[in-house]
Design a protein around this motif. Structure first.
Motif, PDB file in Angstrom:
ATOM      1  N   ILE A   1       5.485  -0.782   3.373  1.00 26.81           N
ATOM      2  CA  ILE A   1       4.475   0.426   1.948  1.00 26.81           C
ATOM      3  C   ILE A   1       5.680   1.359   2.347  1.00 26.81           C
ATOM      4  O   ILE A   1       6.568   1.977   2.342  1.00 26.81           O
ATOM      5  N   GLU A   2       4.709   1.971   0.859  1.00 25.42           N
ATOM      6  CA  GLU A   2       5.470   3.223   0.254  1.00 25.42           C
ATOM      7  C   GLU A   2       4.837   4.227   1.175  1.00 25.42           C
ATOM      8  O   GLU A   2       3.892   4.760   1.443  1.00 25.42           O
ATOM      9  N   VAL A   3       5.087   5.386   0.535  1.00 30.48           N
ATOM     10  CA  VAL A   3       5.105   7.146   1.289  1.00 30.48           C
ATOM     11  C   VAL A   3       5.161   7.941   0.271  1.00 30.48           C
ATOM     12  O   VAL A   3       6.370   7.926  -0.644  1.00 30.48           O
ATOM     13  N   SER A   4       4.741   8.902  -0.025  1.00 30.87           N
ATOM     14  CA  SER A   4       5.391  10.125  -0.575  1.00 30.87           C
ATOM     15  C   SER A   4       4.174  11.786   0.393  1.00 30.87           C
ATOM     16  O   SER A   4       3.541  11.653   0.659  1.00 30.87           O
TER      17      SER A   4
ATOM     18  N   LYS B   1      -1.368   6.886  -6.353  1.00 34.89           N
ATOM     19  CA  LYS B   1      -1.383   6.426  -6.817  1.00 34.89           C
ATOM     20  C   LYS B   1      -2.300   4.668  -6.977  1.00 34.89           C
ATOM     21  O   LYS B   1      -3.004   4.958  -6.157  1.00 34.89           O
TER      22      LYS B   1
ATOM     23  N   ASN C   1      -2.328   1.692  -5.622  1.00 40.39           N
ATOM     24  CA  ASN C   1      -2.048   1.947  -4.882  1.00 40.39           C
ATOM     25  C   ASN C   1      -2.255   2.241  -3.987  1.00 40.39           C
ATOM     26  O   ASN C   1      -1.935   1.913  -2.683  1.00 40.39           O
ATOM     27  N   THR C   2      -2.704   4.236  -3.607  1.00 38.80           N
ATOM     28  CA  THR C   2      -2.822   4.729  -2.537  1.00 38.80           C
ATOM     29  C   THR C   2      -3.602   4.218  -1.553  1.00 38.80           C
ATOM     30  O   THR C   2      -5.329   4.227  -2.132  1.00 38.80           O
TER      31      THR C   2
ATOM     32  N   ASP D   1       0.760  -0.764  -0.098  1.00 35.73           N
ATOM     33  CA  ASP D   1       0.015   0.128  -0.369  1.00 35.73           C
ATOM     34  C   ASP D   1       1.045   1.294  -0.370  1.00 35.73           C
ATOM     35  O   ASP D   1       2.072   1.807   0.515  1.00 35.73           O
ATOM     36  N   HIS D   2       0.127   2.847  -0.541  1.00 28.05           N
ATOM     37  CA  HIS D   2       0.821   3.818  -0.830  1.00 28.05           C
ATOM     38  C   HIS D   2       0.011   4.554   0.238  1.00 28.05           C
ATOM     39  O   HIS D   2      -0.463   4.955  -0.064  1.00 28.05           O
TER      40      HIS D   2
ATOM     41  N   VAL E   1       8.056   1.156   5.870  1.00 26.10           N
ATOM     42  CA  VAL E   1       8.820   1.134   5.159  1.00 26.10           C
ATOM     43  C   VAL E   1       9.360  -0.733   4.938  1.00 26.10           C
ATOM     44  O   VAL E   1       9.469  -1.118   4.043  1.00 26.10           O
TER      45      VAL E   1
ATOM     46  N   VAL F   1      -0.218   9.310   1.414  1.00 29.69           N
ATOM     47  CA  VAL F   1       0.727  10.484   1.056  1.00 29.69           C
ATOM     48  C   VAL F   1      -0.326  10.555   2.186  1.00 29.69           C
ATOM     49  O   VAL F   1      -0.753  10.927   2.890  1.00 29.69           O
TER      50      VAL F   1
END
Ligand SMILES: *Cc1c(COP(=O)(O)O)cnc(C)c1O
Length: 399
Positions: free
Chosen positions: A132-135, A150, A152-153, A107-108, A128, A110
């Motif tokens: 887990i992805e993060v922006s 994205k 996957n957000t 999952d992402h 992370v 924001v």
């Protein structure tokens, strides 16, 4: 767990803060009772079995439920206009529990770029690691949020107004973006509290609190909470029951009393801060004042739409450089030199080298946290004394 059945929930927020959720014992106590107990007696084997199966909502163990903590949860849920709330051992435990229960590997997220420092550390150093992805995007730049989304957000996380520059997120616009992409929108409402802002009314899904700050209001106890729909709160309760970051009953009792005076305190913090911010704009040695309550602030109109007042936190840039800002802070004899906030005691800090010291120079520049910026979390002292002290600090630092 908290079920909204109380007719008092239709009252105004200041009345809810005093009246919702109290469960009186057979002794008829006027104040909320403090139930200091780790476990509970089962009246029969049948009832014990029912409680373990979840068929009866009687208490089992205080990691799961406690009557004092339940009173706090019901009261805060009503004030935030949420269906349910769950209390946690700290604000960070509320954030951790929310992310643990609503995210999975791949999952992402924001996140607004100037959230509380430990939130960034928690995501970058731990979540992370588990995929887990993060922006990170500026809280007030709606287009940046849009382009960061994205496939996957799964979750938006933000604080508004931001620390320490008071930039404001358009909660309603962001929640529309979140809803159209099946994203859970989480707002950390620590700076405003429900006394000034109720993000759920503008479309937020979950509201997070560090009760340690204004809800306590006098710097005594650590605690946190998450508020939202039953469907979104239930998985978080599940994590807390097994994971254990439960609020202590003693702290819940302190926070219940804190909620009773939250409205008057937040108005007093806001009035003091506005008076000091206005005074600062008139000083020759001040280059810029960041307080959303000032008409000159770029987000004033938006803040006015979402908030009833503007809270206690402001920041300002003084003439000269970092050394002058440090001299200013060290000259002070009244305010507490600490990174904490949400206290009757006014606090003062140099964000660039403390709360925002982990950011790169470029990130700090983007967030407009310059070396000559000073943050004040305005407390409840007499504003004349605070202003006199600021004037004295300036005369020492900038002679
Ligand atoms: C303090 C704070 C937190 C963390 O809360 P703790 O109770 O210290 O764990 C989270 N968000 C914001 C905005 C805070 O100020």
């Amino acid at each position: 767990m908290p079920v909204m059945t109380d007719e008092k929930e239709n009252y105004q927020v200041d009345t809810q803060a005093i009246r919702v959720g109290q469960q009186r014992s057979q002794f008829g106590e006027h104040a909320e009772a403090l139930y200091l107990t780790s476990s509970y007696i089962f009246p029969s084997c049948e009832e014990a079995a029912a409680r373990f199966k979840g068929e009866s909502d009687g208490n089992v163990y205080s990691r799961y439920t406690n009557p004092t903590t339940n009173m706090f949860e019901q009261r805060l849920a009503a004030m935030e206009q949420g269906e349910a709330a769950v209390a946690t051992s700290s604000g960070m435990a509320a954030i951790m529990s929310t992310l643990m229960s609503h995210l999975q590997s791949g999952d992402h997220v924001v996140c607004s770029s100037d959230v509380f420092g430990s939130t960034v550390v928690l995501i970058n150093n731990f979540f992370v690691k588990f995929g887990i992805e993060v922006s990170y995007v500026p809280v007030n730049e709606l287009e940046d949020w849009r382009t960061a989304v994205k496939t996957n957000t799964k979750l938006f996380f933000l604080e508004t107004p931001s620390n320490p520059t008071n930039r404001v997120a358009d909660i309603e616009a962001l929640s529309k973006l979140a809803k159209s992409n099946d994203i859970i929108m989480v707002v950390d409402n620590c700076f405003c509290t429900p006394a000034l802002q109720r993000p759920i009314l503008f479309g937020a899904d979950l509201v997070i609190h560090s009760a340690t700050k204004y809800i306590d209001g006098q710097g005594r106890c650590l605690g946190g909470a998450v508020v939202g729909s039953k469907a979104l709160i239930e998985p978080i309760i599940g994590f807390i029951r097994s994971g254990g970051p439960t609020m202590s009953a003693f702290n819940a009792w302190v926070f219940l009393k804190g909620l009773e005076t939250l409205g008057v305190r937040m108005r007093a913090h806001s009035e003091n801060a506005l008076a000091i911010a206005s005074w600062l704009t008139e000083q020759a040695w001040v280059r810029k004042v960041n307080y959303a309550g000032l008409e000159s602030h770029p987000d004033h109109a938006l803040a006015k739409k979402q908030q009833s007042q503007f809270g206690g936190v402001l920041s300002f840039e003084i003439e000269d450089d970092k050394a002058a800002a440090w001299r200013f802070i060290e000259a002070n004899r009244l305010m507490s030199h600490t990174a904490n906030l949400g206290d009757a005691k006014t606090t003062i800090v140099h964000p660039a080298t403390t709360t925002h010291g982990r950011l790169t120079d470029e990130e700090r520049q983007r967030a407009e946290i310059s070396d000559n910026l000073i943050r004040i979390a305005v407390g409840l002292e007499d504003r004349q004394d605070l202003i006199a002290e600021l004037e004295r600090c300036a005369s020492v630092a900038l002679q």
